[in-house]
Scaffold this active site. Structure first.
Site, PDB file in Angstrom:
ATOM      1  N   ILE A 165      -0.704  13.064   8.755  1.00 37.17           N
ATOM      2  CA  ILE A 165      -0.601  14.285   9.577  1.00 37.17           C
ATOM      3  C   ILE A 165       0.874  14.470   9.962  1.00 37.17           C
ATOM      4  CG2 ILE A 165      -1.398  15.475  11.669  1.00 37.17           C
ATOM      5  CD1 ILE A 165      -3.744  13.512  11.822  1.00 37.17           C
TER       6      ILE A 165
ATOM      7  N   VAL B 128       3.330   7.644  12.761  1.00 39.95           N
ATOM      8  CA  VAL B 128       2.193   8.040  13.610  1.00 39.95           C
ATOM      9  C   VAL B 128       1.250   8.923  12.805  1.00 39.95           C
ATOM     10  CG1 VAL B 128       1.462   9.186  15.742  1.00 39.95           C
ATOM     11  CG2 VAL B 128       3.676   8.025  15.666  1.00 39.95           C
TER      12      VAL B 128
ATOM     13  N   GLY C 125      -3.608   4.885   4.747  1.00 38.07           N
ATOM     14  CA  GLY C 125      -3.962   4.871   3.328  1.00 38.07           C
ATOM     15  C   GLY C 125      -2.750   5.177   2.459  1.00 38.07           C
TER      16      GLY C 125
ATOM     17  N   THR D  58       0.832  -1.206   0.000  1.00 42.32           N
ATOM     18  CA  THR D  58       0.000   0.000   0.000  1.00 42.32           C
ATOM     19  C   THR D  58       0.869   1.260   0.000  1.00 42.32           C
ATOM     20  OG1 THR D  58      -1.639  -1.229   1.247  1.00 42.32           O
ATOM     21  CG2 THR D  58      -1.856   1.166   1.279  1.00 42.32           C
TER      22      THR D  58
ATOM     23  N   LYS E  53       2.075   4.025  18.866  1.00 37.19           N
ATOM     24  CA  LYS E  53       2.139   5.403  18.367  1.00 37.19           C
ATOM     25  C   LYS E  53       2.286   6.391  19.526  1.00 37.19           C
ATOM     26  CE  LYS E  53      -0.495   4.133  14.243  1.00 37.19           C
ATOM     27  NZ  LYS E  53      -1.839   3.905  13.716  1.00 37.19           N
TER      28      LYS E  53
ATOM     29  N   ASP F 116      -1.741  -0.995  18.674  1.00 37.80           N
ATOM     30  CA  ASP F 116      -1.258  -0.109  17.619  1.00 37.80           C
ATOM     31  C   ASP F 116      -1.208   1.340  18.137  1.00 37.80           C
ATOM     32  OD1 ASP F 116      -0.861   0.481  14.569  1.00 37.80           O
ATOM     33  OD2 ASP F 116      -2.510   1.783  15.159  1.00 37.80           O
TER      34      ASP F 116
ATOM     35  N   GLY G  26     -11.317  -3.302   4.410  1.00 42.09           N
ATOM     36  CA  GLY G  26      -9.844  -3.291   4.395  1.00 42.09           C
ATOM     37  C   GLY G  26      -9.231  -2.337   5.405  1.00 42.09           C
TER      38      GLY G  26
HETATM   39  P1  NAP Z   1       1.721  -4.037   2.788  1.00 40.17           P
HETATM   40  O1  NAP Z   1       0.683  -3.480   1.896  1.00 40.17           O
HETATM   41  O2  NAP Z   1       1.491  -5.360   3.442  1.00 40.17           O
HETATM   42  O3  NAP Z   1       3.084  -4.105   1.957  1.00 40.17           O
HETATM   43  C1  NAP Z   1       4.244  -4.723   2.419  1.00 40.17           C
HETATM   44  C2  NAP Z   1       5.240  -4.806   1.270  1.00 40.17           C
HETATM   45  O4  NAP Z   1       6.469  -5.310   1.759  1.00 40.17           O
HETATM   46  C3  NAP Z   1       4.806  -5.733   0.134  1.00 40.17           C
HETATM   47  O5  NAP Z   1       5.213  -5.204  -1.091  1.00 40.17           O
HETATM   48  C4  NAP Z   1       5.559  -7.044   0.423  1.00 40.17           C
HETATM   49  O6  NAP Z   1       5.897  -7.763  -0.761  1.00 40.17           O
HETATM   50  C5  NAP Z   1       6.818  -6.502   1.059  1.00 40.17           C
HETATM   51  N1  NAP Z   1       7.364  -7.396   2.073  1.00 40.17           N
HETATM   52  C6  NAP Z   1       6.843  -7.670   3.291  1.00 40.17           C
HETATM   53  N2  NAP Z   1       7.643  -8.525   3.973  1.00 40.17           N
HETATM   54  C7  NAP Z   1       8.670  -8.789   3.153  1.00 40.17           C
HETATM   55  C8  NAP Z   1       9.822  -9.625   3.265  1.00 40.17           C
HETATM   56  N3  NAP Z   1      10.055 -10.338   4.376  1.00 40.17           N
HETATM   57  N4  NAP Z   1      10.686  -9.668   2.246  1.00 40.17           N
HETATM   58  C9  NAP Z   1      10.454  -8.956   1.113  1.00 40.17           C
HETATM   59  N5  NAP Z   1       9.387  -8.137   0.951  1.00 40.17           N
HETATM   60  C10 NAP Z   1       8.512  -8.079   1.960  1.00 40.17           C
HETATM   61  O7  NAP Z   1       2.058  -3.011   3.971  1.00 40.17           O
HETATM   62  P2  NAP Z   1       1.706  -1.447   4.026  1.00 40.17           P
HETATM   63  O8  NAP Z   1       0.285  -1.288   4.437  1.00 40.17           O
HETATM   64  O9  NAP Z   1       2.213  -0.767   2.824  1.00 40.17           O
HETATM   65  O10 NAP Z   1       2.557  -1.014   5.328  1.00 40.17           O
HETATM   66  C11 NAP Z   1       3.962  -0.902   5.276  1.00 40.17           C
HETATM   67  C12 NAP Z   1       4.478  -0.256   6.564  1.00 40.17           C
HETATM   68  O11 NAP Z   1       3.910   1.046   6.695  1.00 40.17           O
HETATM   69  C13 NAP Z   1       4.114  -1.001   7.850  1.00 40.17           C
HETATM   70  O12 NAP Z   1       5.170  -0.849   8.768  1.00 40.17           O
HETATM   71  C14 NAP Z   1       2.872  -0.258   8.349  1.00 40.17           C
HETATM   72  O13 NAP Z   1       2.690  -0.356   9.752  1.00 40.17           O
HETATM   73  C15 NAP Z   1       3.233   1.156   7.956  1.00 40.17           C
HETATM   74  N6  NAP Z   1       2.076   2.042   7.786  1.00 40.17           N
HETATM   75  C16 NAP Z   1       1.076   1.673   6.937  1.00 40.17           C
HETATM   76  C17 NAP Z   1       0.000   2.515   6.768  1.00 40.17           C
HETATM   77  C18 NAP Z   1      -1.113   2.170   5.815  1.00 40.17           C
HETATM   78  O14 NAP Z   1      -2.028   2.947   5.660  1.00 40.17           O
HETATM   79  N7  NAP Z   1      -1.063   1.030   5.146  1.00 40.17           N
HETATM   80  C19 NAP Z   1      -0.070   3.717   7.477  1.00 40.17           C
HETATM   81  C20 NAP Z   1       0.987   4.080   8.325  1.00 40.17           C
HETATM   82  C21 NAP Z   1       2.054   3.219   8.466  1.00 40.17           C
HETATM   83  P3  NAP Z   1       4.766  -8.343  -1.761  1.00 40.17           P
HETATM   84  O15 NAP Z   1       4.151  -7.140  -2.394  1.00 40.17           O
HETATM   85  O16 NAP Z   1       5.515  -9.164  -2.748  1.00 40.17           O
HETATM   86  O17 NAP Z   1       3.821  -9.121  -0.903  1.00 40.17           O
HETATM   87  N1  HSE Z   2      -4.103  -0.078  11.435  1.00 39.96           N
HETATM   88  C1  HSE Z   2      -3.721   1.305  11.514  1.00 39.96           C
HETATM   89  C2  HSE Z   2      -4.962   2.146  11.787  1.00 39.96           C
HETATM   90  C3  HSE Z   2      -3.058   1.725  10.204  1.00 39.96           C
HETATM   91  O1  HSE Z   2      -6.093   1.612  11.713  1.00 39.96           O
HETATM   92  O2  HSE Z   2      -4.826   3.315  12.122  1.00 39.96           O
HETATM   93  C4  HSE Z   2      -2.290   3.021  10.302  1.00 39.96           C
HETATM   94  O3  HSE Z   2      -1.197   2.935  11.172  1.00 39.96           O
END
Ligand code: NAP
Ligand code: HSE
Length: 428
Positions: free
Chosen positions: A136, A132, A302, A13, A205, A201, A187
């Site tokens: 923002i 966090v 997001g 994402t 933060k 979570d 999702g």
């Molecule tokens: P995600 O959609 O699950 O994406 C993870 C990515 O990392 C995928 O491309 C996956 O590969 C790759 N990956 C995971 N483990 C791996 C491994 N062991 N070796 C190689 N590649 C690996 O996660 P995300 O939602 O983008 O979140 C990423 C980080 O940002 C997390 O720390 C999350 O807490 C943080 N975050 C997310 C959001 C949000 O809105 N999603 C907001 C704030 C912070 P594949 O694509 O091949 O599966």
């Molecule tokens: N699972 C977290 C939330 C994603 O719902 O806020 C962003 O860190």
């Protein structure tokens, strides 16, 4: 002009949003940072997976060391998530002089001090704005915007999933389990939503925000945590009747250098700006001795909001490189951490009791509060709709946690009290 080379760990994402912004805003980013920025290599788990953006085959790798050990790469953006393997990769990258941008709150809450120390040893930047409240810019606000002030309180709605669930329960009178299922289908919540709904979570933060706000090394274990899985639609309805909304609040407070930090469902007065934060939105309310009340509101997660924060960190790293100041301005907590005891933690409280509906019971109950010097703001009694018990809702004035625990313990052994249905902190 030589491009600044990025190794991207993760193309999910957030990683996808990072690629979109770096490619789409290239001129804007170069004007601000002083260099063109190029994403050279991207780590994924599965190269054959279909992607929503077009990426040339040779840019992808399934081996993280192709990136960490690549001498041409200047900065690592870590958006793969996870803790142990990710920490190993980040420490190894810092040892090779690479700067780090990460969105990983789990990693920073647990291992932030060790990572920042390693960065300082190697003259590297570590930036984690997206960890966090997603879009923002709250970390930069705390480090830079409030460097002149002494912060006494931080209250945050920092988990979008739980705020979505509580908002739906409040607006539609829906039950927790039904809204949780809907949040999973949309999702927002993970398929295992424990970390969101049990408050972990948000606790991670708040560990980061508390450390930055109070300049003390707060550990995750310093945060007292309660999630929303026991919040009932009845609690929400009673709260509304009395002018409150239930929100999962992270609360960090400082008084005379003593700190308390918690995450818990809280009755927030409807007139408080945090009560109006609904859906998946996040907000962080900060009180400073000089500035007074401030609040920061926006999308907490997001693809594009989170990537906005990640790429802003990237611009800062590139700008620092061009100025030759990487690693010069690490955040160093200078206050000794002193945690409040239960006698020092005070708040108003909301208590819902089911009691026998007969003469003298209300007097017995108020007597217990008096014995422990807890003063009451309001008491409301209703006949219960479904059984012969009465429901009593009590709002206390500020009372310390130790006294409140003694009151509740005494209720547990009182024959007239059939159930302590719920207890909430009250804010606003
Ligand atoms: P995600 O959609 O699950 O994406 C993870 C990515 O990392 C995928 O491309 C996956 O590969 C790759 N990956 C995971 N483990 C791996 C491994 N062991 N070796 C190689 N590649 C690996 O996660 P995300 O939602 O983008 O979140 C990423 C980080 O940002 C997390 O720390 C999350 O807490 C943080 N975050 C997310 C959001 C949000 O809105 N999603 C907001 C704030 C912070 P594949 O694509 O091949 O599966
Ligand atoms: N699972 C977290 C939330 C994603 O719902 O806020 C962003 O860190």
């Amino acid at each position: 002009m030589k491009p600044y080379k990025v190794g991207l760990l993760g193309l999910g994402t957030v990683g996808t949003g990072v690629v979109r912004i770096v490619e789409g805003h290239q001129h804007h980013l170069m004007s601000q940072s002083g260099s063109p920025i190029e994403i050279s290599k991207i780590l994924v788990k599965d190269k054959s997976k279909a992607r929503s953006i077009s990426i040339s085959e040779e840019k992808l790798t399934e081996n993280p060391w192709d990136i960490i050990e690549n001498p041409d790469i200047d900065v690592i953006i870590e958006v793969m998530g996870g803790i142990d393997q990710t920490k190993e990769l980040i420490l190894a990258a810092l040892e090779r002089g690479k700067h780090i941008v990460t969105a990983n709150k789990d990693l920073m809450a647990l291992h932030g001090p060790e990572i920042l120390l390693k960065a300082a040893e190697h003259g590297c930047d570590v930036m984690y704005e997206a960890s966090v409240a997603g879009g923002i810019p709250i970390i930069r606000t705390l480090i830079e915007g409030f460097s002149s002030d002494r912060i006494t309180k931080i209250m945050g709605i920092v988990n979008g999933t739980t705020n979505y669930i509580l908002s739906k329960m409040s607006q539609e009178g829906a039950a927790y389990d039904d809204v949780l299922k809907e949040a999973q289908q949309l999702g927002y919540a993970e398929s295992d939503p424990t970390s969101d709904v049990e408050g972990f979570d948000a606790a991670r933060k708040m560990t980061i925000l508390g450390t930055l706000g109070f300049h003390a090394n707060i550990a995750l274990s310093d945060v007292s945590v309660k999630g929303i899985s026991k919040v009932s639609k009845e609690d929400i309805a009673y709260g509304k009747k009395l002018g409150y909304e239930v929100k999962l609040l992270g609360i960090a407070e400082r008084q005379d250098e003593h700190i308390s930090i918690s995450v818990q469902p809280t009755m927030v007065k409807q007139s408080h700006p945090l009560a109006a934060v609904n859906g998946v939105f996040n907000a962080v309310y900060i009180y400073g001795e000089a500035v007074g009340e401030t609040m920061f509101y926006g999308p907490g997660a997001g693809e594009m909001p989170t990537a906005t924060s990640v790429v802003a960190d990237l611009v800062a790293v590139v700008r620092n490189s061009n100025l030759g100041i990487n690693g010069r301005r690490g955040f160093v907590p200078y206050q000794e951490k002193k945690l409040k005891t239960d006698e020092q933690i005070a708040s108003k409280n909301f208590i819902l009791l089911h009691v026998e509906d007969k003469a003298g019971v209300l007097a017995q109950i108020t007597q217990v509060f008096a014995e422990h010097e807890v003063s009451l703001e309001s008491v409301l009694q209703h006949p219960n709709q479904t059984n012969p018990l009465a429901e009593i809702i009590i709002i206390t004035h500020d009372a310390n946690k130790a006294s409140m625990n003694k009151v509740l313990k005494q209720f547990e052994s009182m024959g007239a009290v059939h159930a302590i249905k719920s207890v909430y902190r009250v804010e606003g």
